[in-house]
Design an enzyme around this catalytic site. Structure first.
Site, PDB file in Angstrom:
ATOM      1  N   ASP A 261       0.873  -1.171   0.000  1.00 50.33           N
ATOM      2  CA  ASP A 261       0.000   0.000   0.000  1.00 50.33           C
ATOM      3  C   ASP A 261       0.919   1.233   0.000  1.00 50.33           C
ATOM      4  O   ASP A 261       2.122   1.108   0.283  1.00 50.33           O
ATOM      5  CB  ASP A 261      -0.864  -0.049   1.271  1.00 50.33           C
ATOM      6  CG  ASP A 261      -1.682   1.203   1.461  1.00 50.33           C
ATOM      7  OD1 ASP A 261      -2.323   1.642   0.493  1.00 50.33           O
ATOM      8  OD2 ASP A 261      -1.675   1.772   2.584  1.00 50.33           O
ATOM      9  N   LEU A 262       0.380   2.392  -0.329  1.00 47.68           N
ATOM     10  CA  LEU A 262       1.225   3.596  -0.386  1.00 47.68           C
ATOM     11  C   LEU A 262       1.122   4.464   0.882  1.00 47.68           C
ATOM     12  O   LEU A 262       2.063   4.536   1.674  1.00 47.68           O
ATOM     13  CB  LEU A 262       0.845   4.432  -1.613  1.00 47.68           C
ATOM     14  CG  LEU A 262       1.592   5.757  -1.758  1.00 47.68           C
ATOM     15  CD1 LEU A 262       3.058   5.540  -2.102  1.00 47.68           C
ATOM     16  CD2 LEU A 262       0.938   6.636  -2.831  1.00 47.68           C
ATOM     17  N   ASP A 263      -0.064   5.073   1.048  1.00 45.72           N
ATOM     18  CA  ASP A 263      -0.246   6.038   2.140  1.00 45.72           C
ATOM     19  C   ASP A 263      -0.161   5.343   3.505  1.00 45.72           C
ATOM     20  O   ASP A 263      -0.963   4.469   3.806  1.00 45.72           O
ATOM     21  CB  ASP A 263      -1.624   6.721   2.010  1.00 45.72           C
ATOM     22  CG  ASP A 263      -1.752   7.511   0.718  1.00 45.72           C
ATOM     23  OD1 ASP A 263      -0.872   8.324   0.435  1.00 45.72           O
ATOM     24  OD2 ASP A 263      -2.753   7.301  -0.001  1.00 45.72           O
TER      25      ASP A 263
ATOM     26  N   GLU B  20      -0.009  -3.333   4.659  1.00 51.11           N
ATOM     27  CA  GLU B  20      -1.135  -2.409   4.763  1.00 51.11           C
ATOM     28  C   GLU B  20      -1.202  -1.729   6.121  1.00 51.11           C
ATOM     29  O   GLU B  20      -0.925  -2.372   7.138  1.00 51.11           O
ATOM     30  CB  GLU B  20      -2.442  -3.206   4.618  1.00 51.11           C
ATOM     31  CG  GLU B  20      -3.121  -3.113   3.281  1.00 51.11           C
ATOM     32  CD  GLU B  20      -3.632  -1.733   2.929  1.00 51.11           C
ATOM     33  OE1 GLU B  20      -3.681  -0.845   3.797  1.00 51.11           O
ATOM     34  OE2 GLU B  20      -3.977  -1.534   1.766  1.00 51.11           O
ATOM     35  N   ASP B  21      -1.595  -0.456   6.149  1.00 47.46           N
ATOM     36  CA  ASP B  21      -1.810   0.216   7.431  1.00 47.46           C
ATOM     37  C   ASP B  21      -3.299   0.400   7.723  1.00 47.46           C
ATOM     38  O   ASP B  21      -3.652   0.982   8.741  1.00 47.46           O
ATOM     39  CB  ASP B  21      -1.133   1.603   7.445  1.00 47.46           C
ATOM     40  CG  ASP B  21      -1.826   2.580   6.516  1.00 47.46           C
ATOM     41  OD1 ASP B  21      -2.242   2.168   5.412  1.00 47.46           O
ATOM     42  OD2 ASP B  21      -1.973   3.761   6.889  1.00 47.46           O
TER      43      ASP B  21
ATOM     44  N   THR C  72       2.034   9.854   4.383  1.00 42.75           N
ATOM     45  CA  THR C  72       1.000  10.765   3.875  1.00 42.75           C
ATOM     46  C   THR C  72      -0.346  10.586   4.566  1.00 42.75           C
ATOM     47  O   THR C  72      -1.236  11.413   4.384  1.00 42.75           O
ATOM     48  CB  THR C  72       0.791  10.533   2.363  1.00 42.75           C
ATOM     49  OG1 THR C  72       0.824   9.123   2.142  1.00 42.75           O
ATOM     50  CG2 THR C  72       1.851  11.213   1.531  1.00 42.75           C
TER      51      THR C  72
ATOM     52  N   SER D 160      -2.620   0.695  -4.305  1.00 41.52           N
ATOM     53  CA  SER D 160      -3.122   1.835  -3.534  1.00 41.52           C
ATOM     54  C   SER D 160      -4.479   2.296  -4.043  1.00 41.52           C
ATOM     55  O   SER D 160      -4.772   2.196  -5.232  1.00 41.52           O
ATOM     56  CB  SER D 160      -2.118   2.992  -3.666  1.00 41.52           C
ATOM     57  OG  SER D 160      -2.685   4.193  -3.214  1.00 41.52           O
ATOM     58  N   ALA D 161      -5.292   2.852  -3.119  1.00 37.63           N
ATOM     59  CA  ALA D 161      -6.589   3.414  -3.509  1.00 37.63           C
ATOM     60  C   ALA D 161      -6.438   4.822  -4.061  1.00 37.63           C
ATOM     61  O   ALA D 161      -7.379   5.391  -4.614  1.00 37.63           O
ATOM     62  CB  ALA D 161      -7.497   3.453  -2.279  1.00 37.63           C
ATOM     63  N   SER D 162      -5.247   5.391  -3.929  1.00 36.38           N
ATOM     64  CA  SER D 162      -5.094   6.811  -4.243  1.00 36.38           C
ATOM     65  C   SER D 162      -4.945   7.105  -5.728  1.00 36.38           C
ATOM     66  O   SER D 162      -4.218   6.426  -6.450  1.00 36.38           O
ATOM     67  CB  SER D 162      -3.877   7.365  -3.501  1.00 36.38           C
ATOM     68  OG  SER D 162      -3.634   8.699  -3.921  1.00 36.38           O
TER      69      SER D 162
ATOM     70  N   LYS E  13      -8.973   5.185   6.406  1.00 32.57           N
ATOM     71  CA  LYS E  13      -7.713   4.738   5.811  1.00 32.57           C
ATOM     72  C   LYS E  13      -7.987   3.657   4.776  1.00 32.57           C
ATOM     73  O   LYS E  13      -8.757   2.721   5.027  1.00 32.57           O
ATOM     74  CB  LYS E  13      -6.761   4.213   6.889  1.00 32.57           C
ATOM     75  CG  LYS E  13      -6.135   5.327   7.711  1.00 32.57           C
ATOM     76  CD  LYS E  13      -5.063   4.785   8.639  1.00 32.57           C
ATOM     77  CE  LYS E  13      -4.448   5.916   9.447  1.00 32.57           C
ATOM     78  NZ  LYS E  13      -3.543   5.416  10.492  1.00 32.57           N
ATOM     79  N   GLY E  14      -7.369   3.792   3.630  1.00 37.03           N
ATOM     80  CA  GLY E  14      -7.538   2.809   2.569  1.00 37.03           C
ATOM     81  C   GLY E  14      -8.826   2.960   1.777  1.00 37.03           C
ATOM     82  O   GLY E  14      -9.046   2.275   0.784  1.00 37.03           O
TER      83      GLY E  14
ATOM     84  N   ASN F 223      -3.648   9.859  -6.477  1.00 40.63           N
ATOM     85  CA  ASN F 223      -2.449  10.708  -6.470  1.00 40.63           C
ATOM     86  C   ASN F 223      -1.174   9.881  -6.339  1.00 40.63           C
ATOM     87  O   ASN F 223      -0.086  10.449  -6.127  1.00 40.63           O
ATOM     88  CB  ASN F 223      -2.521  11.695  -5.295  1.00 40.63           C
ATOM     89  CG  ASN F 223      -3.688  12.661  -5.427  1.00 40.63           C
ATOM     90  OD1 ASN F 223      -3.810  13.350  -6.437  1.00 40.63           O
ATOM     91  ND2 ASN F 223      -4.553  12.706  -4.426  1.00 40.63           N
TER      92      ASN F 223
ATOM     93  N   LYS G  42     -11.137  -0.871  -1.651  1.00 38.05           N
ATOM     94  CA  LYS G  42     -10.877  -1.729  -0.497  1.00 38.05           C
ATOM     95  C   LYS G  42     -12.018  -1.501   0.497  1.00 38.05           C
ATOM     96  O   LYS G  42     -12.438  -0.361   0.620  1.00 38.05           O
ATOM     97  CB  LYS G  42      -9.549  -1.365   0.179  1.00 38.05           C
ATOM     98  CG  LYS G  42      -8.317  -1.517  -0.715  1.00 38.05           C
ATOM     99  CD  LYS G  42      -7.096  -0.886  -0.040  1.00 38.05           C
ATOM    100  CE  LYS G  42      -5.917  -0.806  -0.989  1.00 38.05           C
ATOM    101  NZ  LYS G  42      -4.747  -0.124  -0.418  1.00 38.05           N
TER     102      LYS G  42
ATOM    103  N   ARG H 215     -11.686   8.261  -2.027  1.00 38.54           N
ATOM    104  CA  ARG H 215     -12.021   9.657  -1.711  1.00 38.54           C
ATOM    105  C   ARG H 215     -13.547   9.852  -1.589  1.00 38.54           C
ATOM    106  O   ARG H 215     -14.041  10.406  -0.607  1.00 38.54           O
ATOM    107  CB  ARG H 215     -11.460  10.567  -2.805  1.00 38.54           C
ATOM    108  CG  ARG H 215     -11.270  11.991  -2.380  1.00 38.54           C
ATOM    109  CD  ARG H 215     -10.742  12.843  -3.523  1.00 38.54           C
ATOM    110  NE  ARG H 215      -9.520  12.306  -4.111  1.00 38.54           N
ATOM    111  CZ  ARG H 215      -9.042  12.675  -5.303  1.00 38.54           C
ATOM    112  NH1 ARG H 215      -9.693  13.577  -6.023  1.00 38.54           N
ATOM    113  NH2 ARG H 215      -7.924  12.152  -5.776  1.00 38.54           N
TER     114      ARG H 215
END
Ligand code: BG6
Ligand code: MG
Length: 218
Positions: free
Chosen positions: A9-11, A169-170, A17, A114-116, A45-46, A118, A145, A49
């Protein structure tokens, strides 16, 4: 050594972030007079938007026109983009480079999941855009997710079976997605929050190299 698929995962996993998302949502909630704290934020989280804003509105029992909804969504993203505008490699979380280079040295395929929307902007800013064998982000998925779509696409693109994939994953939603996909789920964060993960570490500094060696050899 066997060939596994490592999906990050990213963020909140690769880069710090998650706190910027929190700040931007908090600002938005304040404008609407909706109370919002870090515990509430764990549920975002995850989460995509659009879905995040729907949840905040639900909590505050607020309903909006589609036009106002879109306007607030834009505002949140613009605030978030202003927070991440000056990011550099300093925002890469501790020991992430050690882990990525260990996996690369051992010829293990690695993906971003990632879900982002960005994600690529962020990876570019911190100099990690070319590290991943494949990048699956919010622009490639239709189901957010905890739906496992993002990780299943990543596994397919890496050409690795889901059961041979390991996900970092966080987010509670991300751990659920990894488990549903039949992958090994590794939580990065608080064990009491990420209780559904197969393993949990506070951060990557807590994961010894032998742990990765074992995952690869299993
Ligand atoms: C996830 C974050 O990685 O991406 C969520 O954990 C965020 O907080 C989601 O809402 C979507 O991100 P973006 O950048 O497309 O708004
Ligand atoms: Mg995350």
């Amino acid at each position: 050594m066997s060939r596994k698929g490592f999906i990050f995962d990213l963020d909140g996993v690769i880069v710090d972030t998650a706190r910027y998302h929190y700040q931007a949502w908090r600002k938005l909630a304040d404008t609407l007079g909706i109370s919002f704290n870090e515990t509430d934020n764990e549920h975002l989280k995850g989460v995509s938007r659009v879905r995040s804003l729907e949840k905040i509105l639900d909590w505050g029992n607020v309903s909006l026109t589609q036009e106002r909804f879109d306007e607030l969504l834009n505002k949140k993203n613009n605030d978030y983009l202003s927070y991440i505008a000056n990011m550099d490699e300093e925002e890469i979380l501790p020991d992430v480079p050690r882990v990525l280079s260990y996996l690369k040295q051992n010829k293990q395929p690695i993906a971003l999941g990632s879900a982002s929307k960005n994600a690529k902007t962020i990876l570019k800013e911190v100099g990690l855009l070319n590290v991943f064998d494949t990048i699956v982000d919010g622009t490639n998925v239709t189901k957010a997710k905890p739906n496992p779509e993002v990780f299943l696409i990543a596994a397919r693109q890496l050409n690795v079976r889901p059961e041979d994939c390991i996900v970092f994953e966080d987010a509670v939603a991300g751990i659920k997605a990894a488990n549903t996909a039949g992958m090994t789920s590794i939580g990065i964060g608080d064990p009491s929050v990420l209780s559904e993960a197969m393993y949990v570490f506070k951060d990557f500094t807590e994961i010894p190299t032998e742990f990765f060696a074992k995952l690869i050899s299993e």
